[in-house]
Enzyme design. Structure first.
Site, PDB file in Angstrom:
ATOM      1  N   GLN A 174       0.883  -1.173   0.000  1.00  0.00           N
ATOM      2  CA  GLN A 174       0.000   0.000   0.000  1.00  0.00           C
ATOM      3  C   GLN A 174       0.914   1.214   0.000  1.00  0.00           C
ATOM      4  OE1 GLN A 174      -3.204   0.961  -0.245  1.00  0.00           O
ATOM      5  NE2 GLN A 174      -2.515   3.047   0.112  1.00  0.00           N
ATOM      6  N   GLN A 176       0.167   4.686  -1.059  1.00  0.00           N
ATOM      7  CA  GLN A 176      -0.345   6.002  -0.701  1.00  0.00           C
ATOM      8  C   GLN A 176      -0.409   6.146   0.816  1.00  0.00           C
ATOM      9  OE1 GLN A 176      -4.317   6.864  -2.078  1.00  0.00           O
ATOM     10  NE2 GLN A 176      -3.970   9.069  -2.124  1.00  0.00           N
ATOM     11  N   MET A 310      -8.127   0.926  -3.210  1.00  0.00           N
ATOM     12  CA  MET A 310      -6.955   1.725  -3.583  1.00  0.00           C
ATOM     13  C   MET A 310      -6.802   1.635  -5.090  1.00  0.00           C
ATOM     14  SD  MET A 310      -4.482   3.667  -2.728  1.00  0.00           S
ATOM     15  CE  MET A 310      -3.562   4.402  -4.083  1.00  0.00           C
ATOM     16  N   GLU A 311      -6.744   2.820  -5.702  1.00  0.00           N
ATOM     17  CA  GLU A 311      -6.850   2.937  -7.155  1.00  0.00           C
ATOM     18  C   GLU A 311      -5.572   2.596  -7.911  1.00  0.00           C
ATOM     19  OE1 GLU A 311      -6.938   5.299  -4.820  1.00  0.00           O
ATOM     20  OE2 GLU A 311      -5.978   7.162  -5.453  1.00  0.00           O
ATOM     21  N   HIS A 335     -15.815   4.439  -7.466  1.00  0.00           N
ATOM     22  CA  HIS A 335     -14.882   5.428  -6.921  1.00  0.00           C
ATOM     23  C   HIS A 335     -13.459   5.153  -7.410  1.00  0.00           C
ATOM     24  CE1 HIS A 335     -13.318   8.215  -3.779  1.00  0.00           C
ATOM     25  NE2 HIS A 335     -12.281   7.394  -3.823  1.00  0.00           N
ATOM     26  N   GLU A 336     -12.989   3.930  -7.225  1.00  0.00           N
ATOM     27  CA  GLU A 336     -11.607   3.627  -7.612  1.00  0.00           C
ATOM     28  C   GLU A 336     -11.441   3.741  -9.128  1.00  0.00           C
ATOM     29  OE1 GLU A 336      -9.908   3.865  -5.131  1.00  0.00           O
ATOM     30  OE2 GLU A 336     -11.325   3.275  -3.572  1.00  0.00           O
ATOM     31  N   HIS A 339     -10.885   7.290 -10.189  1.00  0.00           N
ATOM     32  CA  HIS A 339      -9.503   7.737  -9.983  1.00  0.00           C
ATOM     33  C   HIS A 339      -8.627   7.515 -11.225  1.00  0.00           C
ATOM     34  CE1 HIS A 339      -9.019   9.108  -5.879  1.00  0.00           C
ATOM     35  NE2 HIS A 339      -9.528   8.022  -5.349  1.00  0.00           N
ATOM     36  N   GLU A 358      -9.390  13.285  -4.389  1.00  0.00           N
ATOM     37  CA  GLU A 358     -10.546  12.616  -3.790  1.00  0.00           C
ATOM     38  C   GLU A 358     -11.876  13.345  -4.012  1.00  0.00           C
ATOM     39  OE1 GLU A 358     -10.382   9.647  -2.963  1.00  0.00           O
ATOM     40  OE2 GLU A 358      -8.218   9.376  -2.695  1.00  0.00           O
ATOM     41  N   ASP A 413      -0.870  11.124   6.196  1.00  0.00           N
ATOM     42  CA  ASP A 413      -1.833  10.115   6.564  1.00  0.00           C
ATOM     43  C   ASP A 413      -2.777  10.589   7.669  1.00  0.00           C
ATOM     44  OD1 ASP A 413      -2.556   7.466   5.951  1.00  0.00           O
ATOM     45  OD2 ASP A 413      -1.891   6.874   7.958  1.00  0.00           O
ATOM     46  N   TYR A 421     -12.969  14.553   0.412  1.00  0.00           N
ATOM     47  CA  TYR A 421     -13.934  13.776  -0.375  1.00  0.00           C
ATOM     48  C   TYR A 421     -15.253  14.522  -0.524  1.00  0.00           C
ATOM     49  CZ  TYR A 421     -10.956   9.662   0.524  1.00  0.00           C
ATOM     50  OH  TYR A 421      -9.914   8.786   0.593  1.00  0.00           O
ATOM     51  N   ARG A 603      -9.947  -3.053   8.120  1.00  0.00           N
ATOM     52  CA  ARG A 603     -10.165  -1.818   7.356  1.00  0.00           C
ATOM     53  C   ARG A 603     -10.187  -0.645   8.331  1.00  0.00           C
ATOM     54  NH1 ARG A 603     -15.394  -0.981   3.399  1.00  0.00           N
ATOM     55  NH2 ARG A 603     -14.936   1.176   2.796  1.00  0.00           N
ATOM     56  N   LYS A 605     -11.070   2.407   8.282  1.00  0.00           N
ATOM     57  CA  LYS A 605     -12.288   3.203   8.385  1.00  0.00           C
ATOM     58  C   LYS A 605     -13.274   2.604   9.404  1.00  0.00           C
ATOM     59  CE  LYS A 605     -16.438   3.445   5.778  1.00  0.00           C
ATOM     60  NZ  LYS A 605     -17.203   3.478   4.537  1.00  0.00           N
TER      61      LYS A 605
HETATM   62  N1  BES Z   1      -7.010   6.622  -2.521  1.00  0.00           N
HETATM   63  C1  BES Z   1      -7.948   6.274  -1.523  1.00  0.00           C
HETATM   64  C2  BES Z   1      -7.356   5.483  -0.393  1.00  0.00           C
HETATM   65  C3  BES Z   1      -6.273   6.222   0.368  1.00  0.00           C
HETATM   66  C4  BES Z   1      -6.433   7.536   0.735  1.00  0.00           C
HETATM   67  C5  BES Z   1      -5.125   5.566   0.735  1.00  0.00           C
HETATM   68  C6  BES Z   1      -5.424   8.182   1.431  1.00  0.00           C
HETATM   69  C7  BES Z   1      -4.124   6.209   1.429  1.00  0.00           C
HETATM   70  C8  BES Z   1      -4.272   7.525   1.765  1.00  0.00           C
HETATM   71  C9  BES Z   1      -9.112   5.484  -2.107  1.00  0.00           C
HETATM   72  O1  BES Z   1      -9.478   5.885  -3.378  1.00  0.00           O
HETATM   73  C10 BES Z   1     -10.306   5.733  -1.224  1.00  0.00           C
HETATM   74  O2  BES Z   1     -10.725   6.841  -1.128  1.00  0.00           O
HETATM   75  N2  BES Z   1     -10.828   4.676  -0.612  1.00  0.00           N
HETATM   76  C11 BES Z   1     -11.969   4.747   0.280  1.00  0.00           C
HETATM   77  C12 BES Z   1     -13.205   4.256  -0.399  1.00  0.00           C
HETATM   78  C13 BES Z   1     -13.965   5.263  -1.174  1.00  0.00           C
HETATM   79  C14 BES Z   1     -15.213   4.630  -1.744  1.00  0.00           C
HETATM   80  C15 BES Z   1     -14.307   6.496  -0.391  1.00  0.00           C
HETATM   81  C16 BES Z   1     -11.724   3.835   1.445  1.00  0.00           C
HETATM   82  O3  BES Z   1     -10.713   3.118   1.440  1.00  0.00           O
HETATM   83  O4  BES Z   1     -12.529   3.799   2.355  1.00  0.00           O
HETATM   84 ZN    ZN Z   2     -10.348   7.784  -3.420  1.00  0.00          ZN
END
Ligand code: BES
Ligand code: ZN
Length: 658
Positions: A174, A176, A310-311, A335-336, A339, A358, A413, A421, A603, A605
């Site tokens: 990973q 990013q 992750m895109e 979403h991905e 990107h 984003e 981060d 977003y 995850r 989130k």
């Molecule tokens: N590029 C992001 C993931 C990311 C952001 C990784 C910042 C590292 C640092 C990816 O496109 C993303 O936004 N993923 C979201 C899902 C999306 C549907 C909002 C996620 O992982 O929750």
């Molecule tokens: Zn994203």
């Protein structure tokens, strides 16, 4: 690709994709040639998260030759960098963090002097290589012989027990935001684009995939129980998009140029869940022009993957928690996919303008969802996002609610939050509403074409939109849009309009009846609701008590849990919403579900808010958090443990936070 798109001759991208036969067919040979914007000179913006000095010398291509050793949990071998520099310059500065640098030489094997700078906890170290003086347009090769460390932050090495199949180990990366430097010594800034190629030697029982064209689908040259895979990415990309995964992987096509990779035991579930991927790509291309990356595949990872998605170009990485069984979470794929334009083609120059990646993507994602699933579904997703935005605006210090961020002294981060977003998407929707969709779409499509393969920041975005959408002859429009306020000021400008979904307004009524008026759970029309309606219901909070607790009695909690069957709920978004309510009420009967959820996926989130909420529940929550985290932590990716450690400390270690 449709014939009609041939009409879009004005678009270089459209033209090259059309000439090469198909924007997204089975890969015939190479990817389409690049548009002129890709080769025009770039102005490098100072990136506080990189040591690199691209205005002096920059990496143009990275060639990796690495062995994956699961016993020592290391990748080792060489990274050969193609570098150009200003005439006379004799230094190239790379970013590294926690890497073992063994030697550095030129292409002929002659050693090059190098020095590692002091360790910065966020940036890592500058690796300065001394080279013969650069000459105009002459490429020099730098061969770095190195190995990663077992705790490289970008990499997660999984034991067989941590996979779905249970038989083979697994590795994934990973990158990013600034983690690529923990596995590749290169200039790790999103404004410095590089093509790449790779040869990976992996155990024979495993398959390797990357965010690149696969040159050897079946691997080759087996010896000593190892075989190798070769890859190439011929579009220049920011280094955070270089990605790898190694494991017991299988592939299923779900349409022309689109497919899913995952462990064999999950392949059928993934194929069914994402059977509509091709429609998503068609919709995206219909909106903003050809997909420029060849294939669009999805890799469903083991449950410790720290993000939803992750895109990574050509191969989006995704959490298995979106395998809901009913396609209800495919907006993540939209979403991905989005990107592929916003982020991968047009890229934030530094992480301060993460919203350019984003916010554009969240807007574009919703347009794809609208095109494929209709306006009602898209509006529901907008309203859910709006709710998250309101909560975020209430929770963050005002300066962190600006689109253009100040990340000085911070790990990107931590500085990057969901404002990028949802406020970013709300900004673009505001512009769309004011100028009309047709005019907006023409600008957006042009924005991707003009700026393809180039870094953008808040200022160059504003120049672009003023030059190509607003125009100097319409000061009233300029005032009405409030562009600078949106980009540089905290909170929401006065022209923001909340989205309204009829379906979710009905859900709000049902939520009021249950939560505020204490009605029975049996009156909730749960069975007839979509996942989005269920999410809206569970997101209900008493007015002015967004972060508060105790808006439900124990009896109501038990009624909800039983009537809505929440103990056996499998949709990760619903489980997450429910567990947030349960923890805020110290609701004991939900603890087994909480424990199961936190130990079965990583995850961030989901995991971070739940541990944070547990920690906030003092005597009740802290012992639980410590016990569950001790069991769960070994299974999490460094991205997730890094964040959770900061809240509750490392279980067992002295000096835990608190
Ligand atoms: N590029 C992001 C993931 C990311 C952001 C990784 C910042 C590292 C640092 C990816 O496109 C993303 O936004 N993923 C979201 C899902 C999306 C549907 C909002 C996620 O992982 O929750
Ligand atoms: Zn994203």
């Amino acid at each position: 690709m449709s014939r009609t798109r041939l009409a879009a001759m004005a678009s270089t991208l459209a033209l090259v994709a059309a000439l090469s036969g198909c924007g997204l067919g089975e890969p015939k040979s190479d990817m389409p040639p690049l548009p002129p914007s890709a080769t025009a000179p770039v102005t490098y913006e100072r990136d506080i998260h990189s040591w690199a000095q691209p205005q002096v010398a920059r990496v143009k291509h990275v060639a990796l030759d690495l062995v994956a050793d699961f016993a020592t949990r290391t990748l080792s071998g060489t990274a050969t960098l193609d570098v150009t520099g200003e005439p006379g310059a004799t230094e190239v500065i790379l970013d590294v963090r926690n890497l073992e640098i063994r030697s550095i030489s030129d292409a002929r094997g002659t050693a090059l002097p190098f020095a590692l700078g002091p360790e910065d906890p966020i940036k890592g170290q500058a690796l300065t290589v001394t080279v013969p003086a650069f000459e105009t347009d002459k490429v020099q090769k730098i061969v770095v012989t190195y190995a990663t460390r077992p705790d490289a932050a970008a990499l997660q090495w999984l034991t067989p027990a941590q996979t779905a199949g249970g038989q083979q180990p697994f590795l994934f990366s990973q990158g990013q935001a600034i983690l690529t430097r923990t596995w590749i010594p290169t200039q790790d800034s999103p404004g410095i684009r590089q093509t790449y190629s790779a040869t990976l030697r992996v155990p024979e029982a495993l398959k390797a995939v990357m965010s690149a064209e696969m040159l050897t689908p079946d691997g080759e040259g087996a010896s000593d129980g190892m075989h190798s895979y070769r890859f190439r990415m011929t579009n220049p990309i920011p280094p955070y998009l270089i990605a790898v995964a190694v494991g017991d992987l299988a592939f299923a096509s779900v349409g022309e140029g689109v497919g899913v990779w995952t462990e064999p035991g999950r392949l059928e579930a993934a194929r069914t869940e994402f059977s509509e991927m091709r429609q998503l790509v068609d919709a995206a291309e219909g909106l903003y022009g050809p997909y420029g990356w060849g294939r669009f595949d999805l890799l469903v990872l083991p449950p410790s993957f720290p993000f939803g998605g992750m895109e990574n170009p050509r191969l989006t990485f995704a959490t298995p928690t979106i395998l809901a069984g009913d396609k209800s979470l495919v907006s993540l794929v939209a979403h991905e996919l989005a990107h592929s334009w916003s982020g991968n083609l047009v890229t934030n120059a530094t992480w301060a303008d993460f919203w350019l990646n984003e916010g554009f993507t969240t807007y574009f994602e919703n347009r794809i969802m609208e095109a494929v699933y209709g306006r009602d579904r898209a509006l529901m997703l907008q309203v859910l996002g709006w709710g998250e935005l309101q909560a975020e605006l209430a929770a963050l210090p005002p300066l962190d609610t600006r689109l253009h961020l100040d990340l000085e002294g911070r790990d990107p981060d931590e500085g990057m939050n969901s404002i990028a977003y949802e406020k970013g998407a709300a900004f673009l929707r505001t512009i769309e509403r004011i100028v009309g969709r047709e005019r907006f779409d023409a600008w957006m499509k042009g924005y991707f074409e003009r700026n393809a393969f180039r870094p953008m920041n808040a200022a160059t975005f504003l120049v672009d939109i003023r030059a190509h959408l607003v125009g100097p002859e319409d000061p009233a429009l300029e005032r009405e849009l409030q562009l600078d306020t949106w980009v540089y000021q905290p909170g929401l400008p006065s022209n923001a309009v909340a989205p309204v979904s009829g379906a979710l307004t009905a859900v709000d009524t049902a939520a009021e009846a249950f939560f505020a008026d204490r009605g029975p759970a049996s009156a909730i029309p749960w069975a007839g609701w979509s996942t989005q309606e269920r999410q809206q219901f569970l997101a209900w909070r008493p007015e002015g008590r967004a972060a508060g607790r105790d808006w439900l009695t124990n009896q109501q909690l038990a009624d909800l849990e039983t009537t809505l069957n929440l103990r056996s709920e499998g949709n990760a978004e619903i489980v997450f919403s429910w567990l947030q309510i349960a923890v805020a009420h110290r609701y004991g009967p939900a603890v087994p579900k909480l424990e199961q959820f936190l130990t079965s996926q990583g995850r961030r989130k989901f995991v971070l808010p739940l541990f944070t909420a547990l920690w906030a529940e003092g005597d009740w929550g802290r012992p639980l958090a410590t016990r569950i985290y001790a069991a769960a932590r070994p299974g999490y990716h460094p991205v997730t443990t890094g964040s959770v450690d900061a809240v509750i400390g490392v279980p067992g270690a002295s000096g835990a936070a608190g």
